[in-house]
Design an enzyme around this catalytic site. Structure first.
Site, PDB file in Angstrom:
ATOM      1  CG  ASP A 137      46.104  55.335 110.918  1.00  0.00           C
ATOM      2  OD1 ASP A 137      47.162  55.650 110.328  1.00  0.00           O
ATOM      3  OD2 ASP A 137      45.771  55.797 112.024  1.00  0.00           O
ATOM      4  CG  HIS A 197      36.913  52.889 108.492  1.00  0.00           C
ATOM      5  ND1 HIS A 197      36.223  53.162 107.342  1.00  0.00           N
ATOM      6  CD2 HIS A 197      36.277  51.830 109.066  1.00  0.00           C
ATOM      7  CE1 HIS A 197      35.216  52.302 107.213  1.00  0.00           C
ATOM      8  NE2 HIS A 197      35.220  51.497 108.259  1.00  0.00           N
ATOM      9  CB  THR A 198      41.576  55.540 113.480  1.00  0.00           C
ATOM     10  OG1 THR A 198      42.908  55.665 113.975  1.00  0.00           O
ATOM     11  CG2 THR A 198      40.703  55.060 114.646  1.00  0.00           C
ATOM     12  NE  ARG A 205      34.110  45.581 108.743  1.00  0.00           N
ATOM     13  CZ  ARG A 205      34.079  44.644 107.786  1.00  0.00           C
ATOM     14  NH1 ARG A 205      34.707  43.510 107.960  1.00  0.00           N
ATOM     15  NH2 ARG A 205      33.448  44.882 106.659  1.00  0.00           N
ATOM     16  N   GLY A 226      19.100  45.628 114.830  1.00  0.00           N
ATOM     17  CA  GLY A 226      19.464  46.255 116.104  1.00  0.00           C
ATOM     18  C   GLY A 226      20.603  45.509 116.774  1.00  0.00           C
ATOM     19  CG  HIS A 236      29.299  44.331 110.235  1.00  0.00           C
ATOM     20  ND1 HIS A 236      29.654  43.458 109.230  1.00  0.00           N
ATOM     21  CD2 HIS A 236      29.864  45.508 109.907  1.00  0.00           C
ATOM     22  CE1 HIS A 236      30.398  44.083 108.335  1.00  0.00           C
ATOM     23  NE2 HIS A 236      30.550  45.322 108.725  1.00  0.00           N
ATOM     24  CG  ASP A 237      24.922  42.672 117.015  1.00  0.00           C
ATOM     25  OD1 ASP A 237      24.088  41.959 116.417  1.00  0.00           O
ATOM     26  OD2 ASP A 237      24.910  42.853 118.242  1.00  0.00           O
ATOM     27  CB  SER A 279      21.563  39.013 114.855  1.00  0.00           C
ATOM     28  OG  SER A 279      21.982  40.297 114.446  1.00  0.00           O
ATOM     29  CG  ASP A 302      45.411  57.885 115.816  1.00  0.00           C
ATOM     30  OD1 ASP A 302      44.671  57.636 114.833  1.00  0.00           O
ATOM     31  OD2 ASP A 302      46.617  57.576 115.836  1.00  0.00           O
ATOM     32  CG  ASP A 306      19.746  41.226 117.304  1.00  0.00           C
ATOM     33  OD1 ASP A 306      20.853  41.430 116.735  1.00  0.00           O
ATOM     34  OD2 ASP A 306      18.806  40.629 116.750  1.00  0.00           O
ATOM     35  CG  ASN A 361      32.139  36.486 106.039  1.00  0.00           C
ATOM     36  OD1 ASN A 361      32.807  36.692 105.031  1.00  0.00           O
ATOM     37  ND2 ASN A 361      31.904  35.278 106.505  1.00  0.00           N
ATOM     38  N   PRO A 410      25.985  49.180 104.583  1.00  0.00           N
ATOM     39  CG  PRO A 410      27.046  50.840 105.812  1.00  0.00           C
ATOM     40  CD  PRO A 410      26.146  49.656 105.955  1.00  0.00           C
TER      41      PRO A 410
HETATM   42  C1  HEM Z   1      29.549  53.747 105.693  1.00  0.00           C
HETATM   43  C2  HEM Z   1      29.859  52.994 106.618  1.00  0.00           C
HETATM   44  C3  HEM Z   1      30.949  51.975 106.572  1.00  0.00           C
HETATM   45  C4  HEM Z   1      31.460  51.276 105.515  1.00  0.00           C
HETATM   46  C5  HEM Z   1      31.029  51.322 104.071  1.00  0.00           C
HETATM   47  C6  HEM Z   1      32.500  50.447 106.042  1.00  0.00           C
HETATM   48  C7  HEM Z   1      33.263  49.576 105.292  1.00  0.00           C
HETATM   49  C8  HEM Z   1      34.322  48.851 105.767  1.00  0.00           C
HETATM   50  C9  HEM Z   1      35.142  47.996 104.960  1.00  0.00           C
HETATM   51  C10 HEM Z   1      34.945  47.741 103.471  1.00  0.00           C
HETATM   52  C11 HEM Z   1      36.100  47.473 105.760  1.00  0.00           C
HETATM   53  C12 HEM Z   1      37.226  46.538 105.338  1.00  0.00           C
HETATM   54  C13 HEM Z   1      36.748  45.134 105.196  1.00  0.00           C
HETATM   55  C14 HEM Z   1      37.809  44.308 104.545  1.00  0.00           C
HETATM   56  O1  HEM Z   1      38.032  44.481 103.333  1.00  0.00           O
HETATM   57  O2  HEM Z   1      38.449  43.497 105.223  1.00  0.00           O
HETATM   58  C15 HEM Z   1      35.884  48.004 107.087  1.00  0.00           C
HETATM   59  C16 HEM Z   1      36.642  47.706 108.183  1.00  0.00           C
HETATM   60  C17 HEM Z   1      36.388  48.188 109.454  1.00  0.00           C
HETATM   61  N1  HEM Z   1      35.304  48.952 109.825  1.00  0.00           N
HETATM   62 FE1  HEM Z   1      34.015  49.855 108.607  1.00  0.00          FE
HETATM   63  N2  HEM Z   1      32.605  50.664 107.380  1.00  0.00           N
HETATM   64  C18 HEM Z   1      31.678  51.592 107.741  1.00  0.00           C
HETATM   65  C19 HEM Z   1      31.432  52.069 108.995  1.00  0.00           C
HETATM   66  C20 HEM Z   1      32.051  51.621 110.131  1.00  0.00           C
HETATM   67  C21 HEM Z   1      31.662  51.969 111.468  1.00  0.00           C
HETATM   68  C22 HEM Z   1      30.490  52.890 111.818  1.00  0.00           C
HETATM   69  C23 HEM Z   1      32.515  51.334 112.308  1.00  0.00           C
HETATM   70  C24 HEM Z   1      32.542  51.333 113.808  1.00  0.00           C
HETATM   71  C25 HEM Z   1      31.961  52.214 114.582  1.00  0.00           C
HETATM   72  C26 HEM Z   1      33.450  50.592 111.485  1.00  0.00           C
HETATM   73  C27 HEM Z   1      34.504  49.865 111.958  1.00  0.00           C
HETATM   74  C28 HEM Z   1      35.408  49.187 111.171  1.00  0.00           C
HETATM   75  C29 HEM Z   1      36.617  48.569 111.687  1.00  0.00           C
HETATM   76  C30 HEM Z   1      37.121  48.637 113.121  1.00  0.00           C
HETATM   77  C31 HEM Z   1      37.231  47.932 110.604  1.00  0.00           C
HETATM   78  C32 HEM Z   1      38.526  47.121 110.637  1.00  0.00           C
HETATM   79  C33 HEM Z   1      38.218  45.681 110.930  1.00  0.00           C
HETATM   80  C34 HEM Z   1      39.439  44.829 111.154  1.00  0.00           C
HETATM   81  O3  HEM Z   1      40.538  45.167 110.734  1.00  0.00           O
HETATM   82  O4  HEM Z   1      39.280  43.788 111.771  1.00  0.00           O
HETATM   83  N3  HEM Z   1      33.116  50.779 110.174  1.00  0.00           N
HETATM   84  N4  HEM Z   1      34.783  48.837 107.060  1.00  0.00           N
HETATM   85  C1  LIG Z   2      32.524  33.992 106.140  1.00  0.00           C
HETATM   86  O1  LIG Z   2      31.621  33.196 105.371  1.00  0.00           O
HETATM   87  C2  LIG Z   2      32.175  32.007 104.857  1.00  0.00           C
HETATM   88  C3  LIG Z   2      31.102  31.288 104.055  1.00  0.00           C
HETATM   89  O2  LIG Z   2      30.307  32.157 103.340  1.00  0.00           O
HETATM   90  C4  LIG Z   2      32.671  31.113 106.001  1.00  0.00           C
HETATM   91  O3  LIG Z   2      33.305  29.959 105.473  1.00  0.00           O
HETATM   92  C5  LIG Z   2      33.636  31.876 106.892  1.00  0.00           C
HETATM   93  O4  LIG Z   2      33.971  31.111 108.012  1.00  0.00           O
HETATM   94  C6  LIG Z   2      32.995  33.196 107.354  1.00  0.00           C
HETATM   95  N1  LIG Z   2      33.930  33.975 108.167  1.00  0.00           N
HETATM   96  C7  LIG Z   2      33.704  34.267 109.453  1.00  0.00           C
HETATM   97  C8  LIG Z   2      34.723  35.081 110.122  1.00  0.00           C
HETATM   98  O5  LIG Z   2      32.721  33.900 110.064  1.00  0.00           O
END
Ligand code: HEM
Ligand SMILES: *[C@@H]1O[C@H](CO)[C@@H](O)[C@H](O)[C@H]1NC(C)=O
Ligand SMILES: *[C@@H]1O[C@H](CO)[C@@H](O)[C@H](O)[C@H]1NC(C)=O
Length: 328
Positions: free
Chosen positions: A252, A199-200, A70, A80, A74-75, A84, A260, A82, A102, A169
């Site tokens: 999942d 999101h698997t 993830r 790009g 986001h990076d 960041s 998967d 980078d 975040n 997004p």
């Molecule tokens: C339309 C695009 C996407 C949206 C709106 C989206 C949104 C989200 C949201 C809302 C979460 C849960 C955050 C939370 O509530 O804790 C999430 C988790 C995650 N997303 Fe996405 N995502 C998108 C695309 C992607 C892409 C392209 C990837 C990777 C190639 C990705 C990888 C992940 C992963 C691995 C998690 C789980 C993170 C964790 O459990 O630490 N997502 N995403």
């Molecule tokens: C998310 O942002 C908050 C402040 O907006 C910060 O306190 C927290 O450490 C940040 N989480 C991560 C994983 O960097």
């Protein structure tokens, strides 16, 4: 006019747009192309050192791969790929990692460990952005997913702003908004359908899917495209009042640490969490990809790798950071 002149002038006329296309794409990618053997001479052990850091972390924490993937996503979407996302807030500047979306960004320490280990053998050579891209690949492999050669040569950026995270997004986007958001980064709806399979892995907080289980719209309290029993179980985890701050579910439920194709099967069972997941059923093309990927893990893996390489090649930075958390 001899015939050959005609051919020459014709080819000259045709090469002008071609040349400008090449110049355009050069500036569009803002830098030299990435390559698989980029560190072959300058840091031949970089990949094995990074892999060790990711393996060590995953042994102790099975959720590290989700965090790394993830983070890389986001990076790449902001300025790009980078690095960041790795920068700390400093002085008056609030960095990306402290921006609103975040929640659940984690596993930063894995990148710091990897960077430290790489710096000790080849200082100032390997960018943090490349380390993150490699760590995301290693994470997927460790979770049982596909492997591939990661193109390298990214540079690290010097800017990281929390306000930029509004460009990510939202999980409430419909198919048109998804298309728009990803096309700005040169990615197609086919790419979106394949990439969302990420999101698997991982976890989601209630805040990311509450829109579907309470006050969905003026007609329905619960999104009618959600399976009723599933919506009820989500409501139990996320009560409207006294919602625990860290409450949520794995995306999942059967295999949240395994990479998967169950994500696509869940969409077809109306048990995918986000509106964006369900949105893949609303265009014929993405819908047919959901069926294809639900049937065939191989087809999903192939498409995912192709689209992730595209995502992960969006260029951005200028330098090789010494410490991934601060600019040089
Ligand atoms: C339309 C695009 C996407 C949206 C709106 C989206 C949104 C989200 C949201 C809302 C979460 C849960 C955050 C939370 O509530 O804790 C999430 C988790 C995650 N997303 Fe996405 N995502 C998108 C695309 C992607 C892409 C392209 C990837 C990777 C190639 C990705 C990888 C992940 C992963 C691995 C998690 C789980 C993170 C964790 O459990 O630490 N997502 N995403
Ligand atoms: C998310 O942002 C908050 C402040 O907006 C910060 O306190 C927290 O450490 C940040 N989480 C991560 C994983 O960097
Ligand atoms: C509410 O959502 C349903 C299902 O997506 C849709 O068919 C309906 O048109 C929506 N109603 C309103 C008032 O937006």
């Amino acid at each position: 006019m001899p015939p050959c002149t005609l051919i020459e002038s014709k080819s000259a006329a045709m090469s002008a747009p071609l040349t400008s296309l090449l110049i355009f794409s050069f500036f569009f990618s803002l830098g030299s192309p990435l390559s698989s053997n980029y560190y072959h001479k300058t840091c031949p052990n970089a990949e094995s050192i990074i892999k060790k850091a990711v393996t060590d972390a995953t042994r102790k924490d099975k959720t590290a791969p989700a965090g790394l993937l993830r983070m890389h996503f986001h990076d790449c979407l902001i300025r790009g790929c980078d690095g960041s996302i790795l920068l700390h807030s400093k002085g008056k500047n609030t960095a990306e990692k402290d921006g609103l979306p975040n929640v659940s960004l984690h596993a930063f320490y894995v990148i710091d460990e990897a960077k430290k280990a790489v710096e000790s053998v080849c200082p100032g050579v390997v960018s943090c952005a490349d380390i993150l891209a490699l760590a995301a690949r290693d994470a997927i492999v460790l979770a049982g997913g596909p492997s591939w050669d990661v193109p390298k040569g990214r540079k690290d950026g010097r800017i990281s702003r929390a306000s930029d995270t509004t460009k990510l997004p939202s999980p409430t986007f419909n198919i048109a908004q998804l298309q728009q958001s990803f096309s700005l980064r040169g990615l197609s709806l086919e790419d979106v359908a394949a990439l969302l399979g990420a999101h698997t892995l991982g976890f989601s907080h209630c805040s990311s899917f509450n829109n579907r289980i309470y006050n969905f719209n003026s007609t329905f309290d619960i999104d009618p495209s959600l399976r009723r029993s599933f919506a009820s179980s989500l409501r139990r985890v996320c009560p409207i009042k006294n919602n625990a701050k860290n409450a949520g579910v794995t995306m999942d439920p059967y295999s949240s640490t395994t990479f998967d194709n169950t994500y696509y099967q869940l969409i077809l069972q109306h048990k995918a969490l986000f509106s964006t997941d369900n949105a893949l059923l609303s265009s014929p093309m993405t819908k047919s990809l959901v069926y294809k990927f639900a049937r065939s893990k191989d087809a999903f893996f192939k498409a995912f790798v192709k689209s992730l390489i595209k995502l992960s090649s969006i260029n951005g930075g200028q330098e090789i950071r010494k410490d991934c958390r601060v600019v040089n």
